[in-house]
Design a protein around this motif. Sequence first.
Motif, PDB file in Angstrom:
ATOM      1  N   VAL A  39      -1.904   0.297 -38.365  1.00  0.00           N
ATOM      2  CA  VAL A  39      -2.885  -0.562 -37.732  1.00  0.00           C
ATOM      3  C   VAL A  39      -4.193  -0.264 -37.884  1.00  0.00           C
ATOM      4  CG1 VAL A  39      -3.555  -1.403 -35.263  1.00  0.00           C
ATOM      5  CG2 VAL A  39      -0.899  -0.962 -35.745  1.00  0.00           C
ATOM      6  N   TYR A  40      -5.127  -1.338 -38.772  1.00  0.00           N
ATOM      7  CA  TYR A  40      -6.455  -1.090 -38.784  1.00  0.00           C
ATOM      8  C   TYR A  40      -7.160  -1.599 -37.501  1.00  0.00           C
ATOM      9  CZ  TYR A  40      -4.976  -0.180 -43.417  1.00  0.00           C
ATOM     10  OH  TYR A  40      -4.484   0.314 -44.709  1.00  0.00           O
ATOM     11  N   VAL A  41      -7.773  -0.277 -36.800  1.00  0.00           N
ATOM     12  CA  VAL A  41      -8.255  -0.818 -35.323  1.00  0.00           C
ATOM     13  C   VAL A  41      -9.806  -1.226 -35.512  1.00  0.00           C
ATOM     14  CG1 VAL A  41      -8.748   0.255 -33.054  1.00  0.00           C
ATOM     15  CG2 VAL A  41      -6.770   0.896 -34.412  1.00  0.00           C
ATOM     16  N   CYS A  45     -13.380  -2.382 -30.256  1.00  0.00           N
ATOM     17  CA  CYS A  45     -12.638  -1.957 -29.120  1.00  0.00           C
ATOM     18  C   CYS A  45     -11.988  -0.687 -29.230  1.00  0.00           C
ATOM     19  CB  CYS A  45     -11.304  -2.897 -28.994  1.00  0.00           C
ATOM     20  SG  CYS A  45     -10.201  -2.645 -30.248  1.00  0.00           S
ATOM     21  N   LEU A  46     -12.757   0.197 -30.000  1.00  0.00           N
ATOM     22  CA  LEU A  46     -12.230   1.390 -30.295  1.00  0.00           C
ATOM     23  C   LEU A  46     -13.130   2.748 -29.528  1.00  0.00           C
ATOM     24  CD1 LEU A  46     -10.525   3.619 -32.187  1.00  0.00           C
ATOM     25  CD2 LEU A  46     -12.063   3.197 -33.912  1.00  0.00           C
ATOM     26  N   LEU A  47     -12.471   3.826 -29.361  1.00  0.00           N
ATOM     27  CA  LEU A  47     -13.243   5.119 -28.927  1.00  0.00           C
ATOM     28  C   LEU A  47     -12.492   5.952 -29.806  1.00  0.00           C
ATOM     29  CD1 LEU A  47     -14.678   7.013 -27.362  1.00  0.00           C
ATOM     30  CD2 LEU A  47     -13.090   7.068 -25.620  1.00  0.00           C
ATOM     31  N   SER A  65     -10.375  -0.462 -25.663  1.00  0.00           N
ATOM     32  CA  SER A  65      -8.897  -0.866 -25.661  1.00  0.00           C
ATOM     33  C   SER A  65      -8.041  -0.105 -26.327  1.00  0.00           C
ATOM     34  CB  SER A  65      -8.795  -2.263 -26.465  1.00  0.00           C
ATOM     35  OG  SER A  65      -9.577  -3.238 -25.589  1.00  0.00           O
ATOM     36  N   VAL A  66      -8.654   0.705 -27.247  1.00  0.00           N
ATOM     37  CA  VAL A  66      -7.883   1.762 -28.079  1.00  0.00           C
ATOM     38  C   VAL A  66      -8.395   3.073 -28.092  1.00  0.00           C
ATOM     39  CG1 VAL A  66      -6.847   1.953 -30.411  1.00  0.00           C
ATOM     40  CG2 VAL A  66      -6.494  -0.215 -29.587  1.00  0.00           C
ATOM     41  N   ILE A  67      -7.809   4.235 -27.881  1.00  0.00           N
ATOM     42  CA  ILE A  67      -8.268   5.316 -28.551  1.00  0.00           C
ATOM     43  C   ILE A  67      -7.450   5.824 -29.596  1.00  0.00           C
ATOM     44  CG2 ILE A  67      -8.841   7.790 -27.624  1.00  0.00           C
ATOM     45  CD1 ILE A  67      -8.225   6.899 -24.701  1.00  0.00           C
ATOM     46  N   GLY A  68      -8.160   6.232 -30.684  1.00  0.00           N
ATOM     47  CA  GLY A  68      -7.520   6.731 -31.768  1.00  0.00           C
ATOM     48  C   GLY A  68      -8.440   7.889 -32.407  1.00  0.00           C
ATOM     49  N   SER A  69      -7.566   8.476 -33.436  1.00  0.00           N
ATOM     50  CA  SER A  69      -8.012   9.849 -34.293  1.00  0.00           C
ATOM     51  C   SER A  69      -7.417   9.726 -35.478  1.00  0.00           C
ATOM     52  CB  SER A  69      -7.846  10.937 -33.416  1.00  0.00           C
ATOM     53  OG  SER A  69      -8.705  12.052 -34.115  1.00  0.00           O
ATOM     54  N   GLY A  70      -8.034  10.290 -36.667  1.00  0.00           N
ATOM     55  CA  GLY A  70      -7.592  10.028 -37.972  1.00  0.00           C
ATOM     56  C   GLY A  70      -7.699  11.520 -38.740  1.00  0.00           C
ATOM     57  N   SER A 193      -5.361   3.364 -39.031  1.00  0.00           N
ATOM     58  CA  SER A 193      -6.504   3.812 -40.190  1.00  0.00           C
ATOM     59  C   SER A 193      -7.880   3.378 -39.406  1.00  0.00           C
ATOM     60  CB  SER A 193      -6.133   3.260 -41.324  1.00  0.00           C
ATOM     61  OG  SER A 193      -7.158   3.611 -42.127  1.00  0.00           O
ATOM     62  N   PHE A 194      -8.866   4.279 -39.683  1.00  0.00           N
ATOM     63  CA  PHE A 194     -10.097   3.844 -39.071  1.00  0.00           C
ATOM     64  C   PHE A 194     -11.146   3.735 -40.121  1.00  0.00           C
ATOM     65  CE2 PHE A 194      -7.447   6.308 -36.079  1.00  0.00           C
ATOM     66  CZ  PHE A 194      -7.281   5.468 -35.240  1.00  0.00           C
ATOM     67  N   THR A 195     -11.922   2.539 -40.030  1.00  0.00           N
ATOM     68  CA  THR A 195     -13.047   2.624 -41.099  1.00  0.00           C
ATOM     69  C   THR A 195     -14.333   3.054 -40.306  1.00  0.00           C
ATOM     70  OG1 THR A 195     -13.529   0.503 -40.130  1.00  0.00           O
ATOM     71  CG2 THR A 195     -12.351   0.677 -42.033  1.00  0.00           C
ATOM     72  N   HIS A 196     -14.452   3.319 -38.850  1.00  0.00           N
ATOM     73  CA  HIS A 196     -15.764   3.709 -38.117  1.00  0.00           C
ATOM     74  C   HIS A 196     -15.142   4.592 -37.117  1.00  0.00           C
ATOM     75  CE1 HIS A 196     -19.238   3.322 -36.191  1.00  0.00           C
ATOM     76  NE2 HIS A 196     -18.848   3.575 -34.843  1.00  0.00           N
ATOM     77  N   LYS A 197     -15.783   5.854 -37.487  1.00  0.00           N
ATOM     78  CA  LYS A 197     -15.700   7.239 -36.806  1.00  0.00           C
ATOM     79  C   LYS A 197     -16.738   7.587 -35.750  1.00  0.00           C
ATOM     80  CE  LYS A 197     -12.448   7.915 -40.446  1.00  0.00           C
ATOM     81  NZ  LYS A 197     -12.224   8.732 -41.874  1.00  0.00           N
TER      82      LYS A 197
END
Length: 305
Positions: A39-41, A45-47, A65-70, A193-197
Amino acid sequence: MPLLIQNRALDRITSTGELFDRHPHLKENARTFRSQPLVYVDPKCLLYVQQREFAATTPADKSVSVIGSGDATTCHFVVLRHTGSGAVCLAHCDGSCTWSEIPLIVKAVTSLSNISKEGRLELHLAGGFNDESKTSHKLSLNILAAFQKQKEEIHLETCCITEMNDIVVDGNHSPVVYGIGVNVTTGDVFPSSFTHKGPAEELRSARTFTGGQMADIYDSSRGLVKIGPCSWSPNLDIGFWLSQEDDTILKYLSTSPLAEPPHFVQHMKTTIQFLLEHPSSDNLFPGGQPQLYHRSERGDWERAV
């Protein structure tokens, strides 16, 4: 209370292989988890949680809306959620101080769940692989053991770790899942997967690079990302790395040189350059106060004045 699997206490284990042999449904769950499409977040809406950080919030949050880490190789992602309140925490653990980090994660969720007596705490783990030094394996066992020491009943639901997150490509072992996200409203956990961190990606990376410990980066009551204050000593010697070959940087600055994502070396160089440009962190935190970021009307994280 012990860690629970299908409502039964997890007995003492000496290897992750033993865990999966005793609980084959965890193996099946892991296969299902890692086979999901990435899923490309949407950054709006991402933290995003970096290494040695955690963040917790609830479905009432209007900013996340979504917490993510990569970007995890031997590192593990820990997601803990209370099914009653919906409070959820995601942490990116690298084994630096697991025994003190797990209680912080539990407290982050339980402190947001005291209004709800119904429901239970559910745990989802992902990360690591069959690395030669067994770093992943040791971290897997330490995380499980640390959760077993908590007083709360915690139910292990997803366990896509170490050998169950391993794939061999061109003779080299590497992780299947490098990043995950959790939907704050539904509690769904998925490979991502994340383009913005960001925000403050370089500052946060510098904090970890210089030995910063696990940090809570989010105030859910105000919708604010909070970074620091943190400190480091001037170290001009690290400029040495900027003149080295990529293979040398991989060899000495990674726990798993053959499994790192393609942007690892550039990330290291950017972090080192940031530290050279800011030999002291004092000017980054005027008055010793943290940097605060809120969600703008455009959906970006912007510096709060």
